[in-house]
Design a protein around this motif. Structure first.
Motif, mmCIF file in Angstrom:
data_model
loop_
_atom_site.group_PDB
_atom_site.id
_atom_site.type_symbol
_atom_site.label_atom_id
_atom_site.label_comp_id
_atom_site.label_asym_id
_atom_site.label_seq_id
_atom_site.Cartn_x
_atom_site.Cartn_y
_atom_site.Cartn_z
ATOM 1 N N HIS A 66 -3.810 34.516 18.921
ATOM 2 C CA HIS A 66 -4.981 33.738 19.313
ATOM 3 C C HIS A 66 -5.237 32.679 18.238
ATOM 4 O O HIS A 66 -5.686 32.985 17.146
ATOM 5 C CB HIS A 66 -6.188 34.664 19.447
ATOM 6 C CG HIS A 66 -7.423 33.984 19.937
ATOM 7 N ND1 HIS A 66 -8.659 34.597 19.941
ATOM 8 C CD2 HIS A 66 -7.632 32.731 20.442
ATOM 9 C CE1 HIS A 66 -9.563 33.765 20.419
ATOM 10 N NE2 HIS A 66 -8.958 32.624 20.731
ATOM 11 N N ILE A 67 -4.946 31.407 18.552
ATOM 12 C CA ILE A 67 -5.038 30.354 17.541
ATOM 13 C C ILE A 67 -6.275 29.479 17.678
ATOM 14 O O ILE A 67 -6.791 28.961 16.687
ATOM 15 C CB ILE A 67 -3.782 29.462 17.566
ATOM 16 C CG1 ILE A 67 -3.574 28.839 18.959
ATOM 17 C CG2 ILE A 67 -2.556 30.260 17.139
ATOM 18 C CD1 ILE A 67 -2.487 27.781 18.995
ATOM 19 N N LEU A 68 -6.794 29.324 18.915
ATOM 20 C CA LEU A 68 -7.913 28.422 19.150
ATOM 21 C C LEU A 68 -8.826 28.957 20.240
ATOM 22 O O LEU A 68 -8.370 29.641 21.157
ATOM 23 C CB LEU A 68 -7.419 27.029 19.571
ATOM 24 C CG LEU A 68 -6.550 26.231 18.597
ATOM 25 C CD1 LEU A 68 -5.907 25.053 19.307
ATOM 26 C CD2 LEU A 68 -7.368 25.757 17.410
ATOM 27 N N SER A 69 -10.116 28.630 20.138
ATOM 28 C CA SER A 69 -11.075 28.882 21.211
ATOM 29 C C SER A 69 -11.823 27.584 21.475
ATOM 30 O O SER A 69 -12.179 26.856 20.541
ATOM 31 C CB SER A 69 -12.066 29.984 20.821
ATOM 32 O OG SER A 69 -11.434 31.240 20.780
ATOM 33 N N LEU A 70 -12.046 27.292 22.745
ATOM 34 C CA LEU A 70 -12.708 26.038 23.110
ATOM 35 C C LEU A 70 -14.201 26.279 23.305
ATOM 36 O O LEU A 70 -14.607 27.171 24.058
ATOM 37 C CB LEU A 70 -12.099 25.475 24.395
ATOM 38 C CG LEU A 70 -12.378 23.996 24.687
ATOM 39 C CD1 LEU A 70 -11.733 23.107 23.632
ATOM 40 C CD2 LEU A 70 -11.875 23.604 26.062
ATOM 41 N N ARG A 71 -15.005 25.490 22.612
ATOM 42 C CA ARG A 71 -16.459 25.611 22.711
ATOM 43 C C ARG A 71 -16.958 24.878 23.954
ATOM 44 O O ARG A 71 -16.592 23.723 24.192
ATOM 45 C CB ARG A 71 -17.140 25.034 21.469
ATOM 46 C CG ARG A 71 -16.704 25.681 20.173
ATOM 47 C CD ARG A 71 -17.597 25.230 19.026
ATOM 48 N NE ARG A 71 -17.460 23.813 18.737
ATOM 49 C CZ ARG A 71 -16.689 23.303 17.779
ATOM 50 N NH1 ARG A 71 -15.951 24.123 17.022
ATOM 51 N NH2 ARG A 71 -16.634 22.013 17.569
ATOM 52 N N ALA A 72 -17.823 25.508 24.717
ATOM 53 C CA ALA A 72 -18.335 24.895 25.937
ATOM 54 C C ALA A 72 -19.269 23.709 25.666
ATOM 55 O O ALA A 72 -19.179 22.686 26.355
ATOM 56 C CB ALA A 72 -19.045 25.938 26.791
#
Length: 346
Positions: free
Chosen positions: A239-245
């Motif tokens: 898991h490298i990135l999470s996108l903020r809404a």
């Protein structure tokens, strides 16, 4: 009575200014008030010659929307930042482009069928907006989506839109550029819009070199069941990135940070702290200014950063609150709002 009235008015005005400062909207208030006197309008227009300096301290994103109140709004740092990043960091997913007029946001929803048709025919959909050219895959990031413009566009903005778009199309070197209404109907190419969007946002936010370090091997996109939007990016099972809404930008995960440290030389995205701070930052405590040894000069407020020790070893990820000049000149205050620490060095 007059003195009391003046006191109330001054108190009310100061309270209003404080509120705009707390909300990060002081420039907007200045634009509203500058119309009261020609000298005030002239002062605001002089700020345009200092936009590059002001961009250094402009947060990467804000909680509220950007309001356009006149031609002077174009001097605001987010306009310059977008123009620079889309010119320097955007990598087209095709060799041809189809341009569309500005419309309702997000553009990928308003032009859903038109963009799909363009992709199938081998064209990159690009919307001509008051910010300049906006590739379809970047339409949900701040401030492109989180902005409000009047429906009637002023002549100065139209001229700037045309100039920026022309320069962008020329630099990208597209083999063919057509109007969106002229896209052929018989396209049969296959494409993955989520993969295109995920990589384009990373390029825009972190740069091409960092994106190449992050996006390697098999890429899996995890989407929200409720909205259908990208939420997480998995590369080779990590898991490298999470996108903020709220702002459409990424949160950098420890695994992604370690990849950047491995492939991109210092001081890129780094904030180096001294030995006294290492055990605290590793356990998720914030990094304070007095413990910072060095940091990347290109870091902007609210950008994702990697906190490292003096030997460039990973400690934590977080978001910068200040730029380098501010951090190095202060003896108190938080430099990085740490999100997740390594924990192994505690």
């Amino acid at each position: 009575v007059l003195a009391r009235h003046n006191l109330y008015q001054i108190t009310q005005e100061l309270a209003l200014i404080k509120r705009y400062i707390n909300e990060g909207r002081l420039w907007e208030l200045v634009e509203i008030r500058c119309r009261g006197h020609p000298a005030m309008l002239d002062a605001l227009r002089r700020l345009k010659s200092h936009t590059e300096f002001l961009e250094r301290t402009e947060p990467l994103s804000r909680d509220g929307a950007l309001f356009y109140t006149g031609a002077e709004s174009r001097a605001r740092p987010p306009f310059l930042r977008h123009a620079q990043r889309v010119m320097e960091r955007y990598v087209p997913s095709a060799s041809k482009a189809a341009v569309f007029p500005d419309g309702s946001k997000p553009y990928s929803r308003a032009y859903e069928w038109e963009f799909h048709k363009a992709r199938r025919a081998g064209y990159v959909p690009i919307v001509i907006t008051p910010f300049g050219p906006v590739p379809a895959e970047l339409d949900e990031i701040y401030p492109l989506a989180q902005s409000v413009f009047p429906e009637i566009t002023d002549a100065e903005t139209v001229a700037s839109m045309d100039e920026l778009t022309f320069n962008f199309l020329e630099k990208m070197g597209f083999e063919e550029v057509i109007e969106g209404c002229d896209v052929p109907e018989d396209g049969e190419l296959t494409y993955d819009p989520d993969q295109i969007r995920a990589r384009a946002i990373s390029n825009y936010q972190f740069g091409i070199e960092a994106t190449n370090a992050l996006f390697r091997g098999e890429i899996e996109i995890v989407k929200s069941r409720k909205t259908g939007k990208i939420r997480n990016v998995i590369s080779d099972g990590e898991h490298i990135l999470s996108l903020r809404a709220p702002d459409g930008l990424y949160t950098l995960k420890p695994e992604g940070a370690k990849r950047i440290l491995e492939k991109v030389p210092a001081p890129f995205m780094r904030v180096a702290v001294n030995d006294d701070s290492v055990p605290f930052v590793s356990n998720g405590r914030n990094a304070f200014c007095q413990f910072v040894l060095d940091m990347d000069e290109d870091i902007r407020p609210m950008e994702e950063v990697i906190v490292v020790d003096k030997d460039d070893k990973f400690l934590a990820t977080g978001r910068a609150l200040l730029i380098k000049n501010e951090v190095m000149s202060l003896k108190k205050g938080i430099a990085v709002k740490v999100r997740s620490g390594n924990g192994d060095d505690a």
